[in-house]
Design a protein around this motif. Sequence first.
Motif, mmCIF file in Angstrom:
data_model
loop_
_atom_site.group_PDB
_atom_site.id
_atom_site.type_symbol
_atom_site.label_atom_id
_atom_site.label_comp_id
_atom_site.label_asym_id
_atom_site.label_seq_id
_atom_site.Cartn_x
_atom_site.Cartn_y
_atom_site.Cartn_z
ATOM 1 N N LEU A 1 0.923 -1.014 0.166
ATOM 2 C CA LEU A 1 -0.025 0.280 0.011
ATOM 3 C C LEU A 1 0.965 1.277 -0.051
ATOM 4 N N ALA A 2 0.413 2.127 -0.763
ATOM 5 C CA ALA A 2 1.294 3.477 -1.033
ATOM 6 C C ALA A 2 0.888 4.423 0.025
ATOM 7 N N THR A 3 1.904 5.091 0.464
ATOM 8 C CA THR A 3 1.717 6.330 1.754
ATOM 9 C C THR A 3 2.657 7.458 1.111
ATOM 10 N N ASP A 4 2.161 8.698 1.833
ATOM 11 C CA ASP A 4 3.204 9.861 1.521
ATOM 12 C C ASP A 4 3.683 10.245 2.785
ATOM 13 N N ASP A 5 3.328 9.499 3.868
ATOM 14 C CA ASP A 5 3.830 9.652 5.166
ATOM 15 C C ASP A 5 4.193 8.295 5.915
ATOM 16 N N ILE A 6 5.500 7.671 5.633
ATOM 17 C CA ILE A 6 5.726 6.446 5.985
ATOM 18 C C ILE A 6 6.073 6.398 7.621
ATOM 19 N N VAL A 7 6.413 7.752 8.309
ATOM 20 C CA VAL A 7 6.629 7.541 9.449
ATOM 21 C C VAL A 7 5.163 7.632 10.224
ATOM 22 N N GLY A 8 4.412 8.571 9.963
ATOM 23 C CA GLY A 8 2.973 8.438 10.492
ATOM 24 C C GLY A 8 2.523 7.053 10.451
ATOM 25 N N ALA A 9 2.464 6.299 9.178
ATOM 26 C CA ALA A 9 2.000 5.305 9.102
ATOM 27 C C ALA A 9 2.557 4.274 10.005
ATOM 28 N N ALA A 10 3.995 4.291 10.135
ATOM 29 C CA ALA A 10 4.579 3.333 11.078
ATOM 30 C C ALA A 10 4.049 3.445 12.328
ATOM 31 N N ARG A 11 4.234 4.761 12.944
ATOM 32 C CA ARG A 11 3.590 5.115 14.401
ATOM 33 C C ARG A 11 2.172 4.528 14.642
#
Length: 599
Positions: free
Chosen positions: A494-504
């Motif tokens: 899945l694509a995201t433009d906020d990898i850090v926010g997604a991981a948190r």
Amino acid sequence: MRTSIATVCVSGTLTEKLNAVARAGFDGVEIFEQDLLASPLTPEQIRARATDLGLELFLYQPMRDVEGLPAEAFARSMRRAEHKFRVMRRLGTDTVLVCSNVSPQACDDDALAAAHLRELAELAEEYGIRVAYEALAWGRHVNTYEHAWRIVEAADHPALGVCLDSFHILARGCDPAGFAAIPGEKIFFVQLADAPLMGMDILQWSRHHRCFPGQGDFDLAKFVRSVVRSGYDGPLSLEVFNDVFRQADSGRTAIDAMRSLIALQEAAGVRELPAAIAPTGIAFVELVTMDTEPVTLMLRALGFSRTGKHLSKPVDLWEQGAARVLVNTEPATGGSGPHLAAVGLESPDPGAAAKRAESLGAPVLPRRRARTDVLLETVAAPDGTELFFCASGRQDLPDWLDDFAAVADPPSHSGPVTGVDHVALTQPWHQYDEALLFYRSVIGLRPHGGIDVPDPYGLRRGRAVSNGDHSVRIALSIDPAPGASHRASQHIALATDDIVGAARRIGDAGHVLPVPDNYYDDLAARHVFGPGELRTYRELGILYDCDERGQFRHFYTTTVGDVFFEIVQRDDGYAGFGEQSAHVRLTTQHARSGSRGRS
């Protein structure tokens, strides 16, 4: 042009081979001598069986070590040849393949070779047989088609011509443009095989790594165009040796072979097919499970909301950004563990895409549907994954989303996912090349370069395919684990433009796959990061890669059943799939699963 395949290409007894070849739609076969010798049927019975199946016996092969021998050895070869000619007359085939000599006894004497081949042709003519002389790439003295033609031309006999074999010619880097020097009527037979480019002994390369057209790296379209321009109008025949086809199901192999030959004829401009309709996006991915709770928990953690319920089937629609996931609990669709069962491909013309698939031996699948359901054209990929040709939000075409009624479930908080980056499908070991050809020829995707990724139980071979703008990416691989289920490594990226926010977010829910500290120590040695950047990656389980175009940051979820998710952020045109860190994921998953067959 007529289509043919050598019986050595498929597994089983000669009868099983003929049945499989006929069902696949070939016009005829090359009879490999070992298949005849091992058959309990007489040559007359084989001939009758082929006739009943609508198959022509185009060629008998191989006859070896004939030309350029000392007198006594040549006399023995002629006695052997006459026996074979009698067998061929009983079979009803009129062309024999003679390979260039590899015997240590062979002399480097073109005049002698020409004289011997002329004598052989004179004998063959008495039996109504033609001799097709082929230069083996490892022939002792004759190993190029140009050399073979010079000898045939010098022999000057109407029953003697050449056989042009793509492997022997292209493996040595010879140019097919030279076929123009050979009169079309002197090209007695054409054999086709593809192969990956490999730096190894040419004989071992030939015996173990040939594959069907479109599954390797040779320019076979140019080869066929050169053959046709020469005036050749005989069969195009496949002759493939490799360890996979000899063990795979003969029916599947024959269909795969026919698909490759049809696609090659199209590429060479000698056959017209419905145009390839490349997909323009991923409409949805479908998970099948009898136990929805683990999947529901994962989807909510990822930020998905349940937005629809199918009007006639137990299928729920989950959405976030442009990503859609269907969760299917229909008992007839598989076992209880969640697995990836289908992918919806956005198509500019679903009907034309289905016609293309049918023309290449991938018929549309019958599906149970209510009278009011939108009709979706569906084909099965080689691993059984169903591929739907879809139109989403189009006014001029039926919209599959019309089959879903909106639900009033409370939405999740705004999530980090923007769409589907790619789908990763692990193939059964004996269907990997078939899958590559399928996605290339039937679906219209372009292959990328192959890679090998270290796995705890071997090397995982992989290759991706995509459309022109990379809005559709499918990563194909083979699981090397003994006895592994091919579904065990299937995942949705899945694509995201906020990898850090997604991981948190996903880490707080306990669904991020942990990454060993040693990985980050190595990252520090290989890359320069900004203040605190690497510490953040280590804390959140984010992996990192980059190429000359950009950066790739990603992390993986834990596995639910036989599927897991990857969250990725591509920056500045990065084109890969994080291959440099794939071995870390694979090793961690194997350790957590506690089973060699799961990943």
